[in-house]
Structures are given as structure tokens and as C-alpha cells.
Design an enzyme around this catalytic site. Sequence first.
Site, PDB file in Angstrom:
ATOM      1  N   ASP A 119      17.144  11.596 -10.997  1.00  0.00           N
ATOM      2  CA  ASP A 119      17.061  11.977  -9.580  1.00  0.00           C
ATOM      3  C   ASP A 119      18.029  13.133  -9.352  1.00  0.00           C
ATOM      4  O   ASP A 119      19.150  13.113  -9.890  1.00  0.00           O
ATOM      5  CB  ASP A 119      17.427  10.787  -8.679  1.00  0.00           C
ATOM      6  CG  ASP A 119      16.949  10.991  -7.254  1.00  0.00           C
ATOM      7  OD1 ASP A 119      16.047  10.240  -6.822  1.00  0.00           O
ATOM      8  OD2 ASP A 119      17.442  11.925  -6.575  1.00  0.00           O
ATOM      9  N   ASP A 120      17.602  14.120  -8.573  1.00  0.00           N
ATOM     10  CA  ASP A 120      18.464  15.288  -8.351  1.00  0.00           C
ATOM     11  C   ASP A 120      19.582  15.020  -7.344  1.00  0.00           C
ATOM     12  O   ASP A 120      20.482  15.842  -7.202  1.00  0.00           O
ATOM     13  CB  ASP A 120      17.611  16.495  -7.919  1.00  0.00           C
ATOM     14  CG  ASP A 120      16.833  17.062  -9.094  1.00  0.00           C
ATOM     15  OD1 ASP A 120      17.268  16.844 -10.254  1.00  0.00           O
ATOM     16  OD2 ASP A 120      15.794  17.714  -8.868  1.00  0.00           O
TER      17      ASP A 120
ATOM     18  N   GLY B  88       7.268  10.116  -3.271  1.00  0.00           N
ATOM     19  CA  GLY B  88       6.240  10.008  -2.234  1.00  0.00           C
ATOM     20  C   GLY B  88       5.621  11.337  -1.855  1.00  0.00           C
ATOM     21  O   GLY B  88       4.418  11.427  -1.621  1.00  0.00           O
TER      22      GLY B  88
ATOM     23  N   GLY C 214      13.263   3.559  -3.002  1.00  0.00           N
ATOM     24  CA  GLY C 214      12.635   2.244  -2.916  1.00  0.00           C
ATOM     25  C   GLY C 214      11.283   2.246  -3.619  1.00  0.00           C
ATOM     26  O   GLY C 214      10.933   1.286  -4.323  1.00  0.00           O
ATOM     27  N   HIS C 215      10.540   3.345  -3.441  1.00  0.00           N
ATOM     28  CA  HIS C 215       9.238   3.465  -4.129  1.00  0.00           C
ATOM     29  C   HIS C 215       9.448   3.433  -5.642  1.00  0.00           C
ATOM     30  O   HIS C 215       8.701   2.758  -6.367  1.00  0.00           O
ATOM     31  CB  HIS C 215       8.551   4.764  -3.680  1.00  0.00           C
ATOM     32  CG  HIS C 215       7.290   5.076  -4.411  1.00  0.00           C
ATOM     33  ND1 HIS C 215       6.203   4.248  -4.400  1.00  0.00           N
ATOM     34  CD2 HIS C 215       6.951   6.139  -5.199  1.00  0.00           C
ATOM     35  CE1 HIS C 215       5.237   4.776  -5.144  1.00  0.00           C
ATOM     36  NE2 HIS C 215       5.666   5.917  -5.637  1.00  0.00           N
TER      37      HIS C 215
ATOM     38  N   HIS D 142     -16.252   0.416  -2.928  1.00  0.00           N
ATOM     39  CA  HIS D 142     -17.200   0.906  -3.944  1.00  0.00           C
ATOM     40  C   HIS D 142     -17.540   2.392  -3.760  1.00  0.00           C
ATOM     41  O   HIS D 142     -17.681   2.880  -2.649  1.00  0.00           O
ATOM     42  CB  HIS D 142     -18.490   0.078  -3.915  1.00  0.00           C
ATOM     43  CG  HIS D 142     -19.239   0.199  -2.623  1.00  0.00           C
ATOM     44  ND1 HIS D 142     -20.188   1.159  -2.413  1.00  0.00           N
ATOM     45  CD2 HIS D 142     -19.123  -0.498  -1.477  1.00  0.00           C
ATOM     46  CE1 HIS D 142     -20.658   1.041  -1.205  1.00  0.00           C
ATOM     47  NE2 HIS D 142     -20.021   0.049  -0.604  1.00  0.00           N
TER      48      HIS D 142
END
Length: 204
Positions: free
Chosen positions: A32-33, A66, A11-12, A133
Site C-alpha cells: 500500500d502506498d 475499490g 477493509g476491502h 442469467h
Amino acid sequence: MRPLIIIGASGHGEVCADIAKLNGYEKIRFLDDDKTIRCCGEYGVVGGTADIAAYADSSDFFVAVGNSRIRLCMTEKIRECCGTNITLIHPAAVIAENADIGKGTVIMAGAVINPGAKIGKSCIVNTCSSVDHDCLVNDYCHISVGAHLVGHVETGVHVWIGAGAVVSNNLKVTGNTVIGAGAVIVKDITTAGTYIGVPARKVK
Ligand SMILES: CC(C)(COP(=O)(O)OP(=O)(O)OC[C@H]1O[C@@H](n2cnc3c(N)ncnc32)[C@H](O)[C@@H]1OP(=O)(O)O)[C@@H](O)C(=O)NCCC(=O)NCCS
């Protein structure tokens, strides 16, 4: 623009592909593995991470994983193959002119990065999070959905700030630390581990 190979068909990865499309990439494919995954949203999975070298001359790369250790490992593989690892910034992110964003990092929709902030390599600054900041977010960190770093916060490498967590101003979070979803950090974190709650306490 060259084609883009995204590593990690999750999904990411799909969110990163959406940002890449908005950044002008027209031909996007995944590696993708997990051989059972054939597609990621509208995009095809064309191989595994052993195929990085085969695409290094013709395509750009982005690592959409992720787990920060795997992200580091994949980033190294791309470098070894002399591949080009790109940075992705959603057009609806607000980034100060003098903020510094490292290579391989993704800044998602609604994120705000304020003046003087520095984001390291291969970080994830997720949807609607903020880095205020003069913060320093070191390499391989993840600022999850809706998490907020108030001014002058510094994180070490491989820090994961969970969804909706807040780190109060002028604090340091040491490397290899996980901050649970919804936690509020009100003191420096000097010992690596997992912290949850309000105010946050160490649980692992
Ligand atoms: C903190 C965290 C890493 C712990 O994960 P874990 O080690 O698998 O822990 P468990 O789920 O087994 O939970 C252990 C205990 O802690 C509690 N707990 C877990 N996460 C918590 C959190 N964020 N705040 C408060 N309590 C929490 C559980 O309820 C459980 O309590 P119990 O023992 O009384 O039942 C995880 O829960 C978390 O918050 N991950 C962040 C997820 C996230 O933000 N994802 C964003 C993706 S963009």
C-alpha cells in the site's frame, strides 16, 4: 501455493485476504502506498506499489482497490512486471457451471452468478449481490453489496452499481456510470454519469 501479495490494505483488502485464505493461500502480505498503514487485519504491509516488480517472480498478486481506474493501473503494472494476477472466489458464492469469470475479479460470499453470465476482468462482485442469467458485466465494474442485475443486463466498462441497487431485465448501462445505492434502473442508460433514486434519474 505461492505467497500472495494483495495491493490495497483497506477493509476491502481484508475481505479479499479472507477469501484468499479460504482459496488455500497461506502466506498473504499487502502493498500500500500509504506508509502509515503497517498491517491489514492479521497481515503485514511490506511495501508500496513501487515494490511490485520485486515480488513478481516469487508471489501471486491480487488488486484489492475499490477505485476502478487505480485497479486498472495496478493490473497493468503487474502485467508489465510479468506477474500473475489471480481471481478470488469465496466458497460460499454460487456460480453456474457455464458462467465466465475474468482474471483479477473477486466474487464474494453469498453472491450468485447464474447461467450464461459473463464477468469481465478485475471486477468486484460484492457480498450477497447477484448477476442473473446471460448478463454481461464488462471489465473493471463493481456490483456492490446486495445489488442485483436481473437477466440479460449488460454493463460497459468502469460501471459501479451501488449497494442494493437493481437493474431490471434486458437493460444496458453504458460505461463510466455510477448507480447510487438503492437506485432502480428501469430504462437503458446511454449517457455516462451518476444516477440515483427509484426510478433512477441522472444527477451528474
Ligand atoms: C450516488 C453517490 C455516488 C453520490 O455521491 P456524492 O456525489 O458524494 O453525493 P452526495 O453524498 O454529496 O449527495 C448529493 C445529494 O444526493 C443525495 N443522494 C446521494 N446518494 C443517494 C442515493 N444513493 N439515493 C438517493 N439520494 C442520494 C444526497 O442525500 C444529497 O441530497 P441533498 O443535496 O438533497 O442533500 C453516492 O451517494 C452513492 O450512492 N454511492 C454508492 C455507495 C455504495 O453503494 N457503496 C457500496 C460499497 S460495497
